[in-house]
Design a protein around this motif. Sequence first.
Motif, mmCIF file in Angstrom:
data_model
loop_
_atom_site.group_PDB
_atom_site.id
_atom_site.type_symbol
_atom_site.label_atom_id
_atom_site.label_comp_id
_atom_site.label_asym_id
_atom_site.label_seq_id
_atom_site.Cartn_x
_atom_site.Cartn_y
_atom_site.Cartn_z
ATOM 1 N N PRO A 118 12.021 1.264 3.319
ATOM 2 C CA PRO A 118 13.112 0.449 3.877
ATOM 3 C C PRO A 118 14.059 1.279 4.721
ATOM 4 O O PRO A 118 14.471 2.365 4.332
ATOM 5 C CB PRO A 118 13.817 -0.087 2.613
ATOM 6 N N ASN A 119 14.350 0.761 5.906
ATOM 7 C CA ASN A 119 15.294 1.394 6.840
ATOM 8 C C ASN A 119 14.799 2.741 7.371
ATOM 9 O O ASN A 119 15.562 3.455 8.019
ATOM 10 C CB ASN A 119 16.670 1.585 6.188
ATOM 11 N N ALA A 120 13.540 3.087 7.083
ATOM 12 C CA ALA A 120 13.008 4.364 7.579
ATOM 13 C C ALA A 120 11.665 4.187 8.277
ATOM 14 O O ALA A 120 11.133 5.148 8.813
ATOM 15 C CB ALA A 120 12.872 5.357 6.428
ATOM 16 N N GLY A 121 11.122 2.990 8.269
ATOM 17 C CA GLY A 121 9.880 2.741 8.981
ATOM 18 C C GLY A 121 8.638 3.091 8.184
ATOM 19 O O GLY A 121 8.667 3.222 6.956
ATOM 20 N N ALA A 122 7.537 3.273 8.907
ATOM 21 C CA ALA A 122 6.230 3.502 8.285
ATOM 22 C C ALA A 122 5.738 4.911 8.571
ATOM 23 O O ALA A 122 6.021 5.483 9.632
ATOM 24 C CB ALA A 122 5.215 2.494 8.818
ATOM 25 N N ARG A 123 5.013 5.440 7.616
ATOM 26 C CA ARG A 123 4.372 6.736 7.773
ATOM 27 C C ARG A 123 2.964 6.667 7.200
ATOM 28 O O ARG A 123 2.698 5.880 6.287
ATOM 29 C CB ARG A 123 5.153 7.846 7.054
ATOM 30 N N VAL A 124 2.080 7.499 7.736
ATOM 31 C CA VAL A 124 0.765 7.643 7.125
ATOM 32 C C VAL A 124 0.967 8.118 5.695
ATOM 33 O O VAL A 124 1.794 9.001 5.440
ATOM 34 C CB VAL A 124 -0.104 8.654 7.903
ATOM 35 N N ALA A 125 0.251 7.514 4.776
ATOM 36 C CA ALA A 125 0.429 7.854 3.359
ATOM 37 C C ALA A 125 0.236 9.349 3.131
ATOM 38 O O ALA A 125 -0.631 9.979 3.733
ATOM 39 C CB ALA A 125 -0.558 7.065 2.510
ATOM 40 N N GLU A 126 1.060 9.877 2.262
ATOM 41 C CA GLU A 126 1.037 11.302 1.938
ATOM 42 C C GLU A 126 0.732 11.423 0.449
ATOM 43 O O GLU A 126 1.636 11.440 -0.381
ATOM 44 C CB GLU A 126 2.396 11.919 2.277
ATOM 45 N N PRO A 127 -0.553 11.492 0.084
ATOM 46 C CA PRO A 127 -0.910 11.456 -1.339
ATOM 47 C C PRO A 127 -0.292 12.613 -2.110
ATOM 48 O O PRO A 127 -0.244 13.748 -1.640
ATOM 49 C CB PRO A 127 -2.440 11.576 -1.322
ATOM 50 N N THR A 128 0.176 12.312 -3.305
ATOM 51 C CA THR A 128 0.652 13.354 -4.206
ATOM 52 C C THR A 128 -0.568 14.014 -4.860
ATOM 53 O O THR A 128 -1.687 13.466 -4.803
ATOM 54 C CB THR A 128 1.544 12.766 -5.309
ATOM 55 N N PRO A 129 -0.393 15.174 -5.493
ATOM 56 C CA PRO A 129 -1.532 15.771 -6.207
ATOM 57 C C PRO A 129 -2.157 14.829 -7.219
ATOM 58 O O PRO A 129 -3.392 14.747 -7.328
ATOM 59 C CB PRO A 129 -0.903 17.005 -6.866
ATOM 60 N N ASP A 130 -1.335 14.089 -7.974
ATOM 61 C CA ASP A 130 -1.889 13.153 -8.952
ATOM 62 C C ASP A 130 -2.690 12.052 -8.259
ATOM 63 O O ASP A 130 -3.769 11.654 -8.728
ATOM 64 C CB ASP A 130 -0.765 12.527 -9.786
ATOM 65 N N GLU A 131 -2.161 11.547 -7.138
ATOM 66 C CA GLU A 131 -2.878 10.501 -6.406
ATOM 67 C C GLU A 131 -4.180 11.041 -5.836
ATOM 68 O O GLU A 131 -5.194 10.324 -5.785
ATOM 69 C CB GLU A 131 -1.986 9.947 -5.304
ATOM 70 N N ALA A 132 -4.161 12.300 -5.400
ATOM 71 C CA ALA A 132 -5.384 12.910 -4.876
ATOM 72 C C ALA A 132 -6.471 12.939 -5.949
ATOM 73 O O ALA A 132 -7.634 12.599 -5.698
ATOM 74 C CB ALA A 132 -5.090 14.320 -4.379
ATOM 75 N N ARG A 133 -6.089 13.344 -7.153
ATOM 76 C CA ARG A 133 -7.061 13.375 -8.251
ATOM 77 C C ARG A 133 -7.533 11.965 -8.589
ATOM 78 O O ARG A 133 -8.704 11.755 -8.922
ATOM 79 C CB ARG A 133 -6.432 14.048 -9.472
ATOM 80 N N GLU A 134 -6.620 11.006 -8.513
ATOM 81 C CA GLU A 134 -6.994 9.621 -8.811
ATOM 82 C C GLU A 134 -8.022 9.096 -7.816
ATOM 83 O O GLU A 134 -8.936 8.352 -8.202
ATOM 84 C CB GLU A 134 -5.748 8.731 -8.793
ATOM 85 N N VAL A 135 -7.881 9.470 -6.550
ATOM 86 C CA VAL A 135 -8.835 9.019 -5.535
ATOM 87 C C VAL A 135 -10.245 9.494 -5.877
ATOM 88 O O VAL A 135 -11.208 8.718 -5.862
ATOM 89 C CB VAL A 135 -8.417 9.527 -4.137
ATOM 90 N N PHE A 136 -10.366 10.779 -6.215
ATOM 91 C CA PHE A 136 -11.693 11.292 -6.544
ATOM 92 C C PHE A 136 -12.203 10.718 -7.861
ATOM 93 O O PHE A 136 -13.397 10.443 -8.017
ATOM 94 C CB PHE A 136 -11.680 12.820 -6.580
ATOM 95 N N GLY A 137 -11.293 10.523 -8.821
ATOM 96 C CA GLY A 137 -11.702 9.912 -10.074
ATOM 97 C C GLY A 137 -12.240 8.509 -9.860
ATOM 98 O O GLY A 137 -13.265 8.122 -10.450
ATOM 99 N N ALA A 138 -11.561 7.740 -8.998
ATOM 100 C CA ALA A 138 -12.006 6.381 -8.712
ATOM 101 C C ALA A 138 -13.359 6.388 -7.999
ATOM 102 O O ALA A 138 -14.239 5.573 -8.307
ATOM 103 C CB ALA A 138 -10.960 5.664 -7.857
ATOM 104 N N ARG A 139 -13.545 7.306 -7.070
ATOM 105 C CA ARG A 139 -14.827 7.366 -6.363
ATOM 106 C C ARG A 139 -15.969 7.752 -7.300
ATOM 107 O O ARG A 139 -17.093 7.259 -7.152
ATOM 108 C CB ARG A 139 -14.734 8.340 -5.182
ATOM 109 N N ARG A 140 -15.680 8.626 -8.256
ATOM 110 C CA ARG A 140 -16.743 8.996 -9.207
ATOM 111 C C ARG A 140 -17.137 7.819 -10.096
ATOM 112 O O ARG A 140 -18.262 7.779 -10.607
ATOM 113 C CB ARG A 140 -16.300 10.197 -10.051
ATOM 114 N N LEU A 141 -16.230 6.885 -10.293
ATOM 115 C CA LEU A 141 -16.571 5.683 -11.051
ATOM 116 C C LEU A 141 -17.340 4.671 -10.207
ATOM 117 O O LEU A 141 -18.281 4.042 -10.684
ATOM 118 C CB LEU A 141 -15.289 5.029 -11.589
ATOM 119 N N ILE A 142 -16.921 4.523 -8.953
ATOM 120 C CA ILE A 142 -17.463 3.468 -8.105
ATOM 121 C C ILE A 142 -18.792 3.837 -7.455
ATOM 122 O O ILE A 142 -19.748 3.047 -7.451
ATOM 123 C CB ILE A 142 -16.431 3.106 -7.013
ATOM 124 N N GLU A 143 -18.887 5.041 -6.895
ATOM 125 C CA GLU A 143 -20.047 5.354 -6.061
ATOM 126 C C GLU A 143 -21.367 5.450 -6.826
ATOM 127 O O GLU A 143 -22.401 5.055 -6.291
ATOM 128 C CB GLU A 143 -19.772 6.598 -5.213
#
Length: 238
Positions: A62-87
């Motif tokens: 809010p009041n600052a606009g949009a930015r490309v998402a900047e994953p946190t370390p925890d979110e980075a691990r979650e992405v790979f964890g999710a891919r290991r479940l799905i793929e």
Amino acid sequence: MSAVLSDADIHARLAEAMLDQRLAPGQRLREDELGQAFGVSRTRIRQVLIRLASEDLVTLVPNAGARVAEPTPDEAREVFGARRLIEPELIAAFVARATAADLRALQGWIRDEERARAEGRRHDAIRHAGAFHLHMAAQAGNRTLERLLRPLVMRTSLVLLRYGPQEIRDGGPGAEGGCDCHEHRTILAAIKLRDGAAAGRAMVEHLTRLESQLRFATNERPAPGLAMLLGLSDGGGA
């Protein structure tokens, strides 16, 4: 631009720019600049950004606009964890349905990725590596999991750009985004044998190796203008 693009076209262009790492994590996405680059109104750009935010590819502040998402370390691990479940699930389904044309397509993505890597075409190599994964998802016959995987592949690109080895972030050797054509060939070999379990294990090992490359200490650096990053201009200011 000579032709007015649809919202879906604009979404695809922005998502592709994130997938091949032309838009870096934290890159500001100014509605007026994007509207001028694409030749559409700010209102239409805003709707596209809202859709990208729903896919966790853009952060709206809010009041600052949009930015490309900047994953946190925890979110980075979650992405790979999710891919290991799905793929593994997707690849098992793909093995059961894969046609000779599908196998040729995968071979083609690997070949194109190898050529791009050898020629130092970083963005093309990243695109081909992602296409290898997404082709199997598209042909697996599970539309729900495919829809889940597509933004995860894009977020993986953001994660690797943010936390990958320095050569990936700087575009040097190995900057194809962390994917390894040899590992893709191992996955393809298992698919050709119709061994879904082996293909799934190879995929998990591949994703685990990618995650092991992450280094959670990076330096900020400025980015060029959006039009140039999106390939809509030969230059221009930020």
